[in-house]
Design a protein around this motif. Sequence first.
Motif, short mmCIF file in Angstrom:
data_model
loop_
_atom_site.label_atom_id
_atom_site.label_comp_id
_atom_site.label_asym_id
_atom_site.label_seq_id
_atom_site.Cartn_x
_atom_site.Cartn_y
_atom_site.Cartn_z
N ALA A 1 0.84 -1.20 0.00
CA ALA A 1 0.00 0.00 0.00
C ALA A 1 0.87 1.25 0.00
CB ALA A 1 -0.92 -0.01 1.22
N LEU A 2 1.92 1.24 0.83
CA LEU A 2 2.80 2.41 0.91
C LEU A 2 3.48 2.65 -0.43
CD1 LEU A 2 4.19 4.55 2.71
CD2 LEU A 2 5.97 2.87 3.15
N TYR B 1 1.78 6.36 -7.00
CA TYR B 1 0.70 6.75 -7.90
C TYR B 1 -0.20 7.87 -7.40
CZ TYR B 1 2.16 2.68 -10.50
OH TYR B 1 2.92 1.79 -11.22
N THR B 2 -0.30 8.08 -6.08
CA THR B 2 -1.23 9.14 -5.65
C THR B 2 -0.55 10.51 -5.78
OG1 THR B 2 -0.49 9.11 -3.36
CG2 THR B 2 -2.26 7.60 -3.94
N ARG B 3 -1.38 11.54 -5.85
CA ARG B 3 -0.85 12.90 -5.95
C ARG B 3 -0.02 13.25 -4.72
NH1 ARG B 3 -3.03 17.05 -9.16
NH2 ARG B 3 -2.64 18.47 -7.44
N THR B 4 -0.55 12.87 -3.54
CA THR B 4 0.17 13.16 -2.30
C THR B 4 1.51 12.43 -2.29
OG1 THR B 4 -2.01 13.04 -1.33
CG2 THR B 4 -0.18 13.37 0.18
N GLY B 5 1.47 11.17 -2.73
CA GLY B 5 2.70 10.38 -2.77
C GLY B 5 3.74 11.02 -3.65
N LYS B 6 3.29 11.50 -4.82
CA LYS B 6 4.24 12.14 -5.72
C LYS B 6 4.81 13.42 -5.10
CE LYS B 6 2.23 10.34 -9.95
NZ LYS B 6 1.26 10.59 -11.02
N ALA B 7 3.91 14.16 -4.43
CA ALA B 7 4.38 15.38 -3.77
C ALA B 7 5.40 15.05 -2.69
CB ALA B 7 3.20 16.13 -3.17
#
Lengths: 290, 303, 604
Positions: free
Chosen positions: A154-155, A161-167
């Motif tokens: 999940a991490l 892939y998520t926007r937050t993850g990319k940020a």
Amino acid sequence: MDLLFTQLLNGLTAGAEYALVAAGLALLFGILQIVNFAHGEFYMLAAFILYVLLAVVGLPYYAAAPLTVLLMACAGVLFYAIVISRVISRPWQIQLISTLALSIVMINLAIVLSGPTPRYVESPLNNVILDLGSVRISAQRVLVLLGTIVSFAALYLGLKYTRTGKAMRAVAQNREAAAVVGIGVPVIGLVTTVVAASFAGLAGALIAPLYAVGPTMAVLVNIKAFAAVIVGGFGNVKGAIVAAFVIGLLEAASTTLISTEYTDAIVFGGMILILLFRPNGLFGKAVRVG
Amino acid sequence: MVIADDECTPAGGASAFRNLLEVQQVDVILGSGCSGATLGGMPALLEGAEVSAITYGSTNPKITSAGNPFMWRMNLNDATIAKSFSQYILDDGVKSVHILSVNNDFGRGAADVYQKSLPELDVEVKGSDFFTTGTADLRSMMSKIAQGKPDAILFFGEPPDCALLVRQKRELNIDVKLFSRGGCYTDEALHLMGDPKLGNGLTEAAYWARTPEQPMVEAFKATYGDYPAYNAALAYYAMLTVNEAVKAGGASREGINKGLAEVDAVLDIGPIKFDETRQAYPNLFLVRIDDGESKVLKTVTTH
Amino acid sequence: MDAISSRFMRDYGWLLILLVAAALVPVFSQSNYYISIGINALIIVCLAVSFDLVVGRVGALSFAQPVFYGFGMYVAALLAVNLEMGFWWQVIAAMAGGMLLALVVGIPSFRLNLHAFAIGTLGFATIAHLIATNWMEVTQGPMCVAGVPRATIPLGFMEIAPWKLPQQYYFILTIAAMVVVASVAINRRKLGLAFQAVRDDPVLAASNGFFPTSLRLTAFAVAAAFSAVAGVFAAQFQTVVCPDSFSTATTVTLLIVAFIGGRASLRGVLTASIIFTVLPQVLRIADEWRMVIFGLLLLVIVLSAPDGIEHLFQRVERWRKGRREGGKASGVSAQPFAADTIADITPLGAEERIDGGHLRISGLSKAFAGVKAVDDLSLEVRPGELVGLIGPNGSGKSTTLDCISGITKPDAGRVELDGIDITGMSSSALAKRGLVRTFQSTRVYETLTVRQNLAVALHGRQSIMAEWASYLSPQSESRSFRERADHLIETLNLKHVEHRKAGELSYGQRKLVQFAASVISPPRVLLLDEPLAGVNPTIINLFMRHIAANHGAGLTIILVEHNLGVVVQLCERLVVLEQGRKLADGNPHDVMGTPSVQEAYLGR
């Protein structure tokens, strides 16, 4: 052969525990460049929360465990507000001392409030022993292994892939540049801290029933987790996880083949050797100097 | 009564002892429970205060061999316990053991003694391993020990370590007898086993255990709601010993020190009389866990 | 006389006051408890000062300091108990052994970057603790070495027998004072400047001729010796040595003291040492809450005064100074500079010829991650020549300079200086041979003043023998240095900022300081990496005149520069690079006229 399989399994399950504790440490280090000396105490806090939910409130384990993770996420918010937000752009010395101070407070508060003697937390899976022919393992340990794999998947997907993850990854690479393109560094700091605290929560909820809950329960496992974060590449989350499993297996091998007393020396000696040949850790990127 | 934190280190013991002697001006020190802190604190006793210290949990042989005239020990030493316990292990039909101990002065000291006392009785010691206290996962060590197929594991460690040993022994299905020192029979250990029946069959040689002959036990429970831990109980008997000393020598610092040498009393835990190294020899308690409860098999007089 | 004594009082007065205060402690309190707290504080002072030498002064975080302390304790205890060796043998063995151990640990560890170094020492500390715990035959493991005798100290004419605590106290106070004085002395000698230079910028220090690793090792070994000596005294004071005598708790205390005290601040570290050994004892009144309150106080201190005690001292000083001067305007405004008033700039302040070096580069190649930055470049620069190296961004100019000056190792090719193969030599060694460079990213030692920047650069460029022989001499300026430095400072218009820290200067001024440092001792080959980028016309004018003057004196120069007007005006020869290859080489006007060069530059 039996001994080989048994020790392989022992090493893997120990590695899974180190990995769960190491994940939060690696996240804070990798994304915010903060070495959190209080991370082990977050794991301890999570275990105490689980104990209170089970033994005092009287919830069943399957309700108490997720609730522990949730409450630890809230603790992450507090941690960010009280400490991290104030030191995030300070020199590393300040970060080190402030998290160290927090760790001293948490350990000793636990001693005052609960006494130095540890407590037992019950999970229904604790007494279910799976017999796999040549090896035996408690179902709780299988749960730890599964929990490790699922939460890391999940991490990994979340970061990728998520926007937050990319940020988050952008902040990890270059905080100033990320701020320039409009990524709110404080928000990312908060999110990272909360995720890291939740991982400590998960570690506490899953691992504590295997052992005991006490003020100093985190000390030894945290040292191993720290070694994993370093060897894995100074905050590279994937690297830390691989290194955690390597450490678990190395310990089992060294206990069987060499010496029980010097197992830790072999782990740390191995760490130094790896750093001598790969100064940025197993998965760290070489930095161009000059 | 004044409490001082010794941090369980030599330096911590030294400053705690000096704090008690000079700032709090106490007349007698009970402690420390840590050998390191006791050893660190002992020189402070020689600095003119003439105050005696009575330890009831430090096992390091250097405490009594140092010849410090103000340092007294209530708890039995390893050699005395090993004499009785090794014989008991032999009588139980054990031909070989593997020693697993915590890597501190208690574990090291005990392992050392039994490595000599057991072979003298023709019990084979197949090996000796040490773990750091607080090590959560003892399974790789136990898997290795099981490979050597000893009749029994002789375990020296704290109650939480012991509980883990018992639980993980069940998980790995290792079928050996368990003998122990350090608190496997305590309420704390039984609680931490989760299911206390897992400990069935374990035998421990203890400084102290609850016996009906000790009215203190029930009185303590009535007051504090819980049974006393072994160090609380021994501290109580140390206090009774001080009382005897005061009767013999007077209520001054010098009086207590002189009086301690003359104490010859029979307390509920056996006779208290210090030898020339200032070591006392109360009874030894052999305790077995049976049906999830600790039961005193017998009390052994040691002197 | 008055001036000297008042200067002495200003520099050392506070130390003297502290020493007198410390010496009076046993007079006011006969209690062994307070005296033993004092002894513990003094031991921490020794450890903290040595810790600060490594962490504060050369900037390498080391977790190994308590190990050397523990090593000293065990050496003293084992020698005294097993071999009945006397005091001086214990001290000598502990110091020598500690330094040796530091070298054994430091030589491989300092090959690492400083992050990895910190972790390496952490691993070393863990292993050392395990050895103390498990090597039963020697250390007796957790059974501890007990009964360490308090040694008598033979002094030749008399013997001291510090068996009682007040005597122990004075005994340890003497040692602590010696350690503090040694630390002050190092700081006030040339070694102190070199340490500071290596901490501020190791790459620049190397290009000035210093070997940063040797200097870090020196600090590490000296600190180890200090800690080991503290260990000898601690062993005699505590009379028992256990593995836990040098556990994580010591490390934690040292980290707190060093960082709360303030980096490389002796007074800060001393104050913090005292506060953080006394505080846990004072907090005994809080019983079980003791360590909780300790942690909370620490958290509050670090969050509310994150710059440490040194910062508070400085604020008090500024406040007092402000009152004394009664609001007089302070600060130096930049003086207008009339470049024309300096008629002739000579490079060294005197009519002097420089014996320029002969540089020959053949087949030089360097690739980063598969991209060829320099590709089979051959180039010869004759003695006294001034060659302009130009080309679009990313054409490999800086990489070429990096390969020549030893910052990076070329993949292939050969660099010769006066016929000697210098390929792959370290930049430190090259600087000592007179091959000097400046950096495009403008490197100066930020915490050193302008004059100190020049002094350090001059020091590093000496031969290794001369460099190390003069480390313990005072920082006072030699006459020849003063002449050169005055001349450069004057002619580069740095007079009004010569005592300011380089970190406080403007960008253009830093470029000037960097240049001045590169020519403070006459080099044989000077590599200038974009000295003019982003500076104003006045400074460009200054640079041009200085470069021309050095060229006139015979120095060999390679000038990498984007300002084509300047390059064409200054240089007698131009070399154009494109994608790591030589595009053109020759007389400026011919080169600029070449169609391929125009295409490369103007993208036609």
